[in-house]
Design a protein around this motif. Structure first.
Motif, PDB file in Angstrom:
ATOM      1  N   LEU A  60      32.501  66.535  51.067  1.00  0.00           N
ATOM      2  CA  LEU A  60      33.910  66.268  51.373  1.00  0.00           C
ATOM      3  C   LEU A  60      34.038  65.111  52.352  1.00  0.00           C
ATOM      4  N   ALA A  61      33.164  65.068  53.351  1.00  0.00           N
ATOM      5  CA  ALA A  61      33.205  63.976  54.325  1.00  0.00           C
ATOM      6  C   ALA A  61      32.920  62.635  53.661  1.00  0.00           C
ATOM      7  N   ARG A  62      31.987  62.613  52.701  1.00  0.00           N
ATOM      8  CA  ARG A  62      31.684  61.359  51.987  1.00  0.00           C
ATOM      9  C   ARG A  62      32.886  60.902  51.175  1.00  0.00           C
ATOM     10  N   ALA A  63      33.559  61.845  50.512  1.00  0.00           N
ATOM     11  CA  ALA A  63      34.737  61.478  49.717  1.00  0.00           C
ATOM     12  C   ALA A  63      35.839  60.910  50.607  1.00  0.00           C
ATOM     13  N   LEU A  64      35.990  61.475  51.787  1.00  0.00           N
ATOM     14  CA  LEU A  64      37.022  61.004  52.708  1.00  0.00           C
ATOM     15  C   LEU A  64      36.624  59.703  53.396  1.00  0.00           C
ATOM     16  N   ALA A  65      35.323  59.510  53.614  1.00  0.00           N
ATOM     17  CA  ALA A  65      34.862  58.255  54.210  1.00  0.00           C
ATOM     18  C   ALA A  65      35.214  57.072  53.317  1.00  0.00           C
ATOM     19  N   ALA A  66      35.195  57.299  52.004  1.00  0.00           N
ATOM     20  CA  ALA A  66      35.565  56.238  51.063  1.00  0.00           C
ATOM     21  C   ALA A  66      37.025  55.841  51.216  1.00  0.00           C
ATOM     22  N   GLN A  67      37.839  56.715  51.805  1.00  0.00           N
ATOM     23  CA  GLN A  67      39.249  56.426  52.059  1.00  0.00           C
ATOM     24  C   GLN A  67      39.484  55.938  53.491  1.00  0.00           C
ATOM     25  N   GLY A  68      38.389  55.808  54.270  1.00  0.00           N
ATOM     26  CA  GLY A  68      38.518  55.385  55.651  1.00  0.00           C
ATOM     27  C   GLY A  68      38.838  56.511  56.621  1.00  0.00           C
TER      28      GLY A  68
END
Length: 262
Positions: A60-68
């Motif tokens: 989940l953190a990786r998916a959100l990191a892609a959004q900044g």
């Protein structure tokens, strides 16, 4: 024994197009048809699996990191899933390591963001990132300060109160997996609380439930939350004294129709 189905052109079949509820199943004698019974058993198994599925916080953190979006991994005082299910009180408080991590962090944001697995990690895994993207799009038009997303394993709604208090946030938003239903194993709930602190009761919270593409879609959910958030800051309160008055515009965003009037 002869099987009896409801005709494809019947009024019941027309209603089935508007709901995932189990209506117009037909019958075989005094029982439902085998296909309907197997579908029910599958839905029940999916609901049970959703309760026990572990949240993959790193994914989940990786998916959100892609959004900044920055993320912080935390854990409740419930060490295991079994303890979490048996001791709701432990799911409402952080463990010592997580609490210490927040004590030394930055303070004073407008809105603290929390995502907790709740009773359906699947809901958070699927819907947290796209919902937050829709929410940030709305909040970007105004000067809001947001915390990183605090991803809490084995967490319940009230754990947001402790996170918000430690961050000295004006309000806290908790994204949490709701109790699975037989047609919705991945329903996401949103809980907004003004002036969070440990010990608040649920009457101090506003809830927006069933956030998912098959329920309340991301855009209208973000619209409703933005309204409640703006009102909470203006009136400095949340919960039973703060009403959602966005029904008409929210329904328009969702493209909703009342099929009973058609």
């Amino acid at each position: 024994m002869a099987k009896t189905d409801i005709g494809v052109g019947s009024d019941w079949q027309a209603l089935r197009r508007h709901t995932v509820a189990r209506i117009a199943l037909g019958r075989c004698g005094v029982s439902v048809p085998t296909r309907a019974q197997l579908a029910f058993q599958l839905a029940h198994a999916q609901a049970r699996d959703a309760v026990h599925l572990a949240l993959d916080g790193e994914a989940l953190a990786r998916a959100l990191a892609a959004q900044g979006q920055d993320c912080v991994q935390l854990h409740s005082a419930a060490a295991t899933r079994a303890i979490y299910l048996q001791r709701p009180d432990l799911g409402r408080r952080l463990d010592d390591v997580s609490r210490a991590r927040l004590v030394g962090g930055s303070k004073g944001v407008d809105l603290a963001l929390v995502a907790a697995d709740g009773l359906s990690a699947l809901a958070v895994q699927r819907h947290a990132a796209p919902f937050l993207a829709a929410l940030r799009e709305r909040l970007a038009m105004e000067a809001w300060t947001l915390s990183p997303l605090h991803i809490v394993a084995q967490g319940r709604v009230a754990i947001g109160d402790e996170v918000g208090q430690l961050l000295q946030a004006k309000a806290v938003l908790v994204l949490i997996g709701e109790r699975p239903g037989l047609s919705s194993p991945d329903s996401l709930g949103l809980y907004l609380t003004w002036a969070p602190k440990v010990g608040l009761l649920d009457e101090r919270r506003n809830c927006i439930s069933n956030v998912r593409p098959e329920g309340l879609a991301y855009a209208p959910a973000a619209y409703r939350l933005h309204y409640l958030l703006s009102q909470a800051f203006s009136r400095q309160l949340s919960g039973v004294d703060l009403k959602d008055e966005t029904v008409e515009e929210g329904a328009a965003l969702a493209g909703a129709r009342n099929f009973l009037l058609e």
